[in-house]
Design an enzyme around this catalytic site. Sequence first.
Site, mmCIF file in Angstrom:
data_model
loop_
_atom_site.group_PDB
_atom_site.id
_atom_site.type_symbol
_atom_site.label_atom_id
_atom_site.label_comp_id
_atom_site.label_asym_id
_atom_site.label_seq_id
_atom_site.Cartn_x
_atom_site.Cartn_y
_atom_site.Cartn_z
ATOM 1 N N ARG A 21 0.831 -1.211 0.000
ATOM 2 C CA ARG A 21 0.000 0.000 0.000
ATOM 3 C C ARG A 21 0.860 1.254 0.000
ATOM 4 O O ARG A 21 0.597 2.212 -0.753
ATOM 5 C CB ARG A 21 -0.917 -0.012 1.227
ATOM 6 C CG ARG A 21 -1.693 1.271 1.486
ATOM 7 C CD ARG A 21 -2.502 1.123 2.769
ATOM 8 N NE ARG A 21 -3.230 2.337 3.116
ATOM 9 C CZ ARG A 21 -2.742 3.335 3.831
ATOM 10 N NH1 ARG A 21 -1.478 3.263 4.285
ATOM 11 N NH2 ARG A 21 -3.481 4.398 4.110
ATOM 12 N N ALA A 22 1.897 1.266 0.831
ATOM 13 C CA ALA A 22 2.768 2.438 0.915
ATOM 14 C C ALA A 22 3.511 2.667 -0.396
ATOM 15 O O ALA A 22 3.649 3.810 -0.850
ATOM 16 C CB ALA A 22 3.758 2.265 2.063
ATOM 17 N N VAL A 23 3.995 1.584 -1.002
ATOM 18 C CA VAL A 23 4.700 1.704 -2.285
ATOM 19 C C VAL A 23 3.779 2.323 -3.331
ATOM 20 O O VAL A 23 4.159 3.258 -4.054
ATOM 21 C CB VAL A 23 5.207 0.323 -2.759
ATOM 22 C CG1 VAL A 23 5.681 0.397 -4.210
ATOM 23 C CG2 VAL A 23 6.333 -0.172 -1.862
ATOM 24 N N THR A 125 9.691 -10.758 6.686
ATOM 25 C CA THR A 125 9.740 -12.131 7.181
ATOM 26 C C THR A 125 9.515 -12.119 8.687
ATOM 27 O O THR A 125 10.043 -11.240 9.379
ATOM 28 C CB THR A 125 11.083 -12.816 6.868
ATOM 29 O OG1 THR A 125 11.177 -14.054 7.596
ATOM 30 C CG2 THR A 125 12.261 -11.952 7.266
ATOM 31 N N ASP A 127 10.785 -14.116 10.686
ATOM 32 C CA ASP A 127 11.969 -14.669 11.347
ATOM 33 C C ASP A 127 12.917 -13.607 11.900
ATOM 34 O O ASP A 127 13.746 -13.911 12.765
ATOM 35 C CB ASP A 127 12.744 -15.571 10.386
ATOM 36 C CG ASP A 127 11.914 -16.731 9.883
ATOM 37 O OD1 ASP A 127 11.005 -17.156 10.611
ATOM 38 O OD2 ASP A 127 12.175 -17.208 8.759
ATOM 39 N N ILE A 252 0.692 -20.636 12.301
ATOM 40 C CA ILE A 252 -0.212 -19.651 12.905
ATOM 41 C C ILE A 252 0.510 -18.328 13.145
ATOM 42 O O ILE A 252 -0.098 -17.258 13.130
ATOM 43 C CB ILE A 252 -0.809 -20.186 14.227
ATOM 44 C CG1 ILE A 252 -1.958 -19.294 14.700
ATOM 45 C CG2 ILE A 252 0.259 -20.285 15.319
ATOM 46 C CD1 ILE A 252 -2.699 -19.838 15.896
#
EC number: 2.7.1.11
Length: 337
Positions: A21-23, A125, A127, A252
């Site tokens: 959305r920002a892009v 990500t 992670d 999840i």
Amino acid sequence: MKRIAVLTSGGDAPGMNAAIRAVVRKAISEGMEVYGINRGYAGMVDGDIFPLGSKEVGDKISRGGTFLYSARYPEFAQLEGQLAGIEQLKKHGIEGVVVIGGDGSYHGAMRLTEHGFPAVGIPGTIDNDIAGTDYTIGFDTAVNTAVEAIDKLRDTSSSHGRTFVVEVMGRNAGDIALWAGIASGADQIIVPEEEFDIEKVASTIQYDFEHKGKNHHIIVLAEGVMSGEAFAQKLKEAGDKSDLRVTNLGHILRGGSPTARDRVIASWMGSHAVELLKEGKGGLAVGIHNEELVESPILGTAEEGALFSLTEEGQIIVNNPHKARLDFAALNRSLSQ
């Protein structure tokens, strides 16, 4: 640069839609056209490319996942795939690409840059294992989801006097385990960045039950160490006699509406990625360091174990990507006494 594209690649992460959305909206405000690429590099090669406007990204900021879809496409590691992708981009009049994803996605962006096609990376990500940034999009949401789940597991663990091994995602990084473990008051946290003694883990469980008056025990395990089932088996072999259960939170952690922090940093980095492309700058990845935007060479961020940031003078600084993680491991040990 008049027309750019945006794609998401690799594992999905909450906040990716906020970045897209920002892009789109930043580019439109700068007089640029934006195209979306479905299914990451696979869609690029297949020509699954289409115009994006403000309407298409409306009401997406609160949605988890990625509405551009995502896919792993190992064929893009080959020269043939890279050239086919660039051919499709040029066919659609696209002059630069914003790539949202993890280190595999960054490798693809690096290849585009090597072929002279401007690409800017945004770390997406759960992670939190991308060099060149303190936080990746999706990490905060994943940690909050894990904490909520562990809090609920503590309820049932204490009701039955059990030990729970809670396995969380993170690939080879222990960030989710450390943050979620500390926030949920875990008794022990096991991460890839630190060696552990399984017999000491087992004896700690026994000591807590017999001498500290505890009637339950929570261990948060990063998947990069081993599976929860394998860890539980090793605990039993090391002499653990507690009523042991294993819960794998699994995918999840990738779902759900992104937190306010993930929405904000995604919006911040997405907007800055457009600014870089407008200036004709490619081969860079956007990140956040000490709550400030930073830019790093994609070449550095895509190499595992390296952490690069740039000073205002353009000098590359190499930092230790695991320092905060080990500090957090020490913090949890002091709090679980």
